[in-house]
Write a protein that holds these residues in place. Structure first.
Motif, PDB file in Angstrom:
ATOM      1  N   MET A  31      63.474 -12.988 -23.280  1.00  0.00           N
ATOM      2  CA  MET A  31      62.174 -13.649 -23.129  1.00  0.00           C
ATOM      3  C   MET A  31      61.543 -13.196 -21.823  1.00  0.00           C
ATOM      4  SD  MET A  31      63.764 -17.391 -22.248  1.00  0.00           S
ATOM      5  CE  MET A  31      64.470 -17.401 -23.865  1.00  0.00           C
ATOM      6  N   LEU A  32      60.336 -13.661 -21.578  1.00  0.00           N
ATOM      7  CA  LEU A  32      59.671 -13.355 -20.317  1.00  0.00           C
ATOM      8  C   LEU A  32      60.329 -14.125 -19.181  1.00  0.00           C
ATOM      9  CD1 LEU A  32      55.955 -13.614 -21.455  1.00  0.00           C
ATOM     10  CD2 LEU A  32      57.283 -11.530 -21.105  1.00  0.00           C
ATOM     11  N   PRO A  33      60.332 -13.567 -17.976  1.00  0.00           N
ATOM     12  CA  PRO A  33      60.831 -14.320 -16.825  1.00  0.00           C
ATOM     13  C   PRO A  33      59.943 -15.534 -16.578  1.00  0.00           C
ATOM     14  CG  PRO A  33      60.189 -12.070 -16.185  1.00  0.00           C
ATOM     15  CD  PRO A  33      59.891 -12.228 -17.631  1.00  0.00           C
ATOM     16  N   GLY A  34      60.571 -16.620 -16.193  1.00  0.00           N
ATOM     17  CA  GLY A  34      59.846 -17.859 -15.927  1.00  0.00           C
ATOM     18  C   GLY A  34      60.743 -19.039 -16.216  1.00  0.00           C
ATOM     19  N   GLY A  35      60.142 -20.221 -16.267  1.00  0.00           N
ATOM     20  CA  GLY A  35      60.954 -21.402 -16.544  1.00  0.00           C
ATOM     21  C   GLY A  35      60.151 -22.676 -16.517  1.00  0.00           C
ATOM     22  N   LYS A  36      60.896 -23.775 -16.518  1.00  0.00           N
ATOM     23  CA  LYS A  36      60.302 -25.108 -16.618  1.00  0.00           C
ATOM     24  C   LYS A  36      59.592 -25.507 -15.330  1.00  0.00           C
ATOM     25  CE  LYS A  36      63.825 -26.479 -19.878  1.00  0.00           C
ATOM     26  NZ  LYS A  36      65.215 -26.876 -19.968  1.00  0.00           N
ATOM     27  N   LEU A  37      58.511 -26.265 -15.514  1.00  0.00           N
ATOM     28  CA  LEU A  37      57.768 -26.801 -14.379  1.00  0.00           C
ATOM     29  C   LEU A  37      58.507 -27.990 -13.782  1.00  0.00           C
ATOM     30  CD1 LEU A  37      55.615 -25.219 -16.106  1.00  0.00           C
ATOM     31  CD2 LEU A  37      53.956 -26.856 -15.274  1.00  0.00           C
ATOM     32  N   GLU A  38      58.487 -28.083 -12.464  1.00  0.00           N
ATOM     33  CA  GLU A  38      58.987 -29.265 -11.769  1.00  0.00           C
ATOM     34  C   GLU A  38      57.901 -30.346 -11.827  1.00  0.00           C
ATOM     35  OE1 GLU A  38      61.973 -29.577 -10.441  1.00  0.00           O
ATOM     36  OE2 GLU A  38      62.632 -27.501 -10.668  1.00  0.00           O
ATOM     37  N   PRO A  39      58.261 -31.624 -11.690  1.00  0.00           N
ATOM     38  CA  PRO A  39      57.239 -32.682 -11.705  1.00  0.00           C
ATOM     39  C   PRO A  39      56.143 -32.422 -10.667  1.00  0.00           C
ATOM     40  CG  PRO A  39      59.436 -33.638 -11.798  1.00  0.00           C
ATOM     41  CD  PRO A  39      59.619 -32.162 -11.562  1.00  0.00           C
ATOM     42  N   GLU A  62      47.695 -16.409  -6.161  1.00  0.00           N
ATOM     43  CA  GLU A  62      46.357 -15.822  -6.314  1.00  0.00           C
ATOM     44  C   GLU A  62      46.388 -14.430  -6.952  1.00  0.00           C
ATOM     45  OE1 GLU A  62      47.612 -15.534  -1.938  1.00  0.00           O
ATOM     46  OE2 GLU A  62      47.561 -17.105  -3.456  1.00  0.00           O
ATOM     47  N   ASP A  63      47.552 -13.807  -7.034  1.00  0.00           N
ATOM     48  CA  ASP A  63      47.663 -12.485  -7.659  1.00  0.00           C
ATOM     49  C   ASP A  63      47.978 -12.558  -9.158  1.00  0.00           C
ATOM     50  OD1 ASP A  63      47.142 -11.209  -5.250  1.00  0.00           O
ATOM     51  OD2 ASP A  63      49.253 -11.175  -4.688  1.00  0.00           O
ATOM     52  N   LEU A  64      48.208 -13.749  -9.666  1.00  0.00           N
ATOM     53  CA  LEU A  64      48.488 -13.916 -11.088  1.00  0.00           C
ATOM     54  C   LEU A  64      47.181 -14.000 -11.870  1.00  0.00           C
ATOM     55  CD1 LEU A  64      51.264 -16.657 -10.954  1.00  0.00           C
ATOM     56  CD2 LEU A  64      51.583 -14.200 -11.280  1.00  0.00           C
ATOM     57  N   ALA A  65      47.172 -13.431 -13.068  1.00  0.00           N
ATOM     58  CA  ALA A  65      46.018 -13.532 -13.969  1.00  0.00           C
ATOM     59  C   ALA A  65      46.467 -14.268 -15.225  1.00  0.00           C
ATOM     60  CB  ALA A  65      45.485 -12.148 -14.323  1.00  0.00           C
ATOM     61  N   LEU A  66      45.714 -15.251 -15.643  1.00  0.00           N
ATOM     62  CA  LEU A  66      46.069 -16.032 -16.829  1.00  0.00           C
ATOM     63  C   LEU A  66      45.895 -15.192 -18.093  1.00  0.00           C
ATOM     64  CD1 LEU A  66      46.869 -18.782 -18.053  1.00  0.00           C
ATOM     65  CD2 LEU A  66      44.417 -19.288 -18.180  1.00  0.00           C
ATOM     66  N   LEU A  67      46.969 -15.075 -18.872  1.00  0.00           N
ATOM     67  CA  LEU A  67      46.885 -14.427 -20.178  1.00  0.00           C
ATOM     68  C   LEU A  67      46.547 -15.460 -21.246  1.00  0.00           C
ATOM     69  CD1 LEU A  67      47.277 -11.853 -21.927  1.00  0.00           C
ATOM     70  CD2 LEU A  67      49.673 -12.563 -22.188  1.00  0.00           C
ATOM     71  N   GLY A  68      47.161 -16.627 -21.167  1.00  0.00           N
ATOM     72  CA  GLY A  68      46.874 -17.686 -22.126  1.00  0.00           C
ATOM     73  C   GLY A  68      47.985 -18.710 -22.190  1.00  0.00           C
ATOM     74  N   GLU A  69      47.759 -19.720 -23.041  1.00  0.00           N
ATOM     75  CA  GLU A  69      48.767 -20.738 -23.312  1.00  0.00           C
ATOM     76  C   GLU A  69      49.179 -20.577 -24.758  1.00  0.00           C
ATOM     77  OE1 GLU A  69      47.852 -24.715 -22.140  1.00  0.00           O
ATOM     78  OE2 GLU A  69      47.095 -24.093 -20.184  1.00  0.00           O
ATOM     79  N   PHE A  70      50.492 -20.561 -24.993  1.00  0.00           N
ATOM     80  CA  PHE A  70      51.025 -20.298 -26.320  1.00  0.00           C
ATOM     81  C   PHE A  70      52.117 -21.310 -26.638  1.00  0.00           C
ATOM     82  CE2 PHE A  70      49.874 -16.346 -24.159  1.00  0.00           C
ATOM     83  CZ  PHE A  70      48.900 -15.848 -25.010  1.00  0.00           C
ATOM     84  N   GLU A  71      52.313 -21.577 -27.937  1.00  0.00           N
ATOM     85  CA  GLU A  71      53.349 -22.501 -28.368  1.00  0.00           C
ATOM     86  C   GLU A  71      54.089 -21.889 -29.543  1.00  0.00           C
ATOM     87  OE1 GLU A  71      52.934 -26.693 -30.396  1.00  0.00           O
ATOM     88  OE2 GLU A  71      52.512 -26.853 -28.244  1.00  0.00           O
ATOM     89  N   ALA A  72      55.413 -21.976 -29.512  1.00  0.00           N
ATOM     90  CA  ALA A  72      56.239 -21.415 -30.583  1.00  0.00           C
ATOM     91  C   ALA A  72      57.575 -22.144 -30.599  1.00  0.00           C
ATOM     92  CB  ALA A  72      56.454 -19.919 -30.361  1.00  0.00           C
ATOM     93  N   ASP A  73      58.383 -21.855 -31.625  1.00  0.00           N
ATOM     94  CA  ASP A  73      59.733 -22.397 -31.672  1.00  0.00           C
ATOM     95  C   ASP A  73      60.507 -21.900 -30.460  1.00  0.00           C
ATOM     96  OD1 ASP A  73      59.353 -23.723 -34.109  1.00  0.00           O
ATOM     97  OD2 ASP A  73      59.977 -21.978 -35.275  1.00  0.00           O
ATOM     98  N   THR A 122      57.351 -14.709 -27.212  1.00  0.00           N
ATOM     99  CA  THR A 122      57.058 -13.370 -26.691  1.00  0.00           C
ATOM    100  C   THR A 122      56.647 -12.434 -27.826  1.00  0.00           C
ATOM    101  OG1 THR A 122      58.675 -13.720 -24.929  1.00  0.00           O
ATOM    102  CG2 THR A 122      57.987 -11.442 -25.340  1.00  0.00           C
ATOM    103  N   ARG A 123      57.410 -12.461 -28.892  1.00  0.00           N
ATOM    104  CA  ARG A 123      57.219 -11.543 -30.018  1.00  0.00           C
ATOM    105  C   ARG A 123      55.928 -11.832 -30.800  1.00  0.00           C
ATOM    106  NH1 ARG A 123      61.824 -12.706 -32.532  1.00  0.00           N
ATOM    107  NH2 ARG A 123      60.846 -14.014 -34.076  1.00  0.00           N
ATOM    108  N   GLU A 124      55.677 -13.104 -31.077  1.00  0.00           N
ATOM    109  CA  GLU A 124      54.592 -13.484 -31.988  1.00  0.00           C
ATOM    110  C   GLU A 124      53.259 -13.782 -31.312  1.00  0.00           C
ATOM    111  OE1 GLU A 124      56.186 -16.741 -34.269  1.00  0.00           O
ATOM    112  OE2 GLU A 124      57.996 -15.592 -34.781  1.00  0.00           O
ATOM    113  N   TYR A 125      53.281 -14.112 -30.018  1.00  0.00           N
ATOM    114  CA  TYR A 125      52.039 -14.532 -29.364  1.00  0.00           C
ATOM    115  C   TYR A 125      51.672 -13.696 -28.141  1.00  0.00           C
ATOM    116  CZ  TYR A 125      52.424 -18.456 -32.488  1.00  0.00           C
ATOM    117  OH  TYR A 125      52.516 -19.215 -33.619  1.00  0.00           O
TER     118      TYR A 125
END
Length: 133
Positions: A31-39, A62-73, A122-125
């Protein structure tokens, strides 16, 4: 209704247009690098923190660009959905697996869309949302 896991992730690409994917300890899917948000943490701040922990790569929000929000299994939690805010980062990186990361893999978009060993999100969205390099 399936429980939802909220995460943030970052797309890193190399000079050949391949995506950096990671496999966590005890799992089979890349999967893509990343993880769960802290409170109270923003998606961008979570992405920066997780990438630092998992890859030893220091980013600035500030160097990140939003690609989008996605939901999947969810790839590794049966019966769950994963909702991810996905960012792109334009620079080159030299990642090193750390924390819970068992393996790093640079994969072409075709490898990802045709590979069962990549997370559905990652694969579908994400891959269809990316511009070819």
């Amino acid at each position: 209704m399936s429980p939802v896991i909220t995460v943030a992730a970052v797309v890193f690409r190399d000079g050949e247009g391949r995506l950096l994917t990671v496999r966590k300890n005890g799992t089979a899917s890349f999967m893509l690098p990343g993880g769960k948000l802290e409170p109270g943490e923003s998606a961008a701040a979570a992405a920066v923190r997780e990438v630092s922990e998992e890859l030893g790569v220091r980013l600035q929000v500030e160097d990140l660009a939003l690609l989008g929000e996605f939901e999947a299994d969810a790839a590794n939690e049966p019966g769950h959905l994963v909702r991810s805010t996905v960012f792109t980062w334009a620079g080159e990186v030299t990642p090193a697996a750390a924390a819970e990361i068992a393996e790093l893999r640079w994969a072409s978009l075709t490898e990802i869309t045709e590979g069962a060993d990549f997370a559905p999100l990652t694969r579908e969205y994400v891959v269809p949302a990316l511009e070819p390099v």
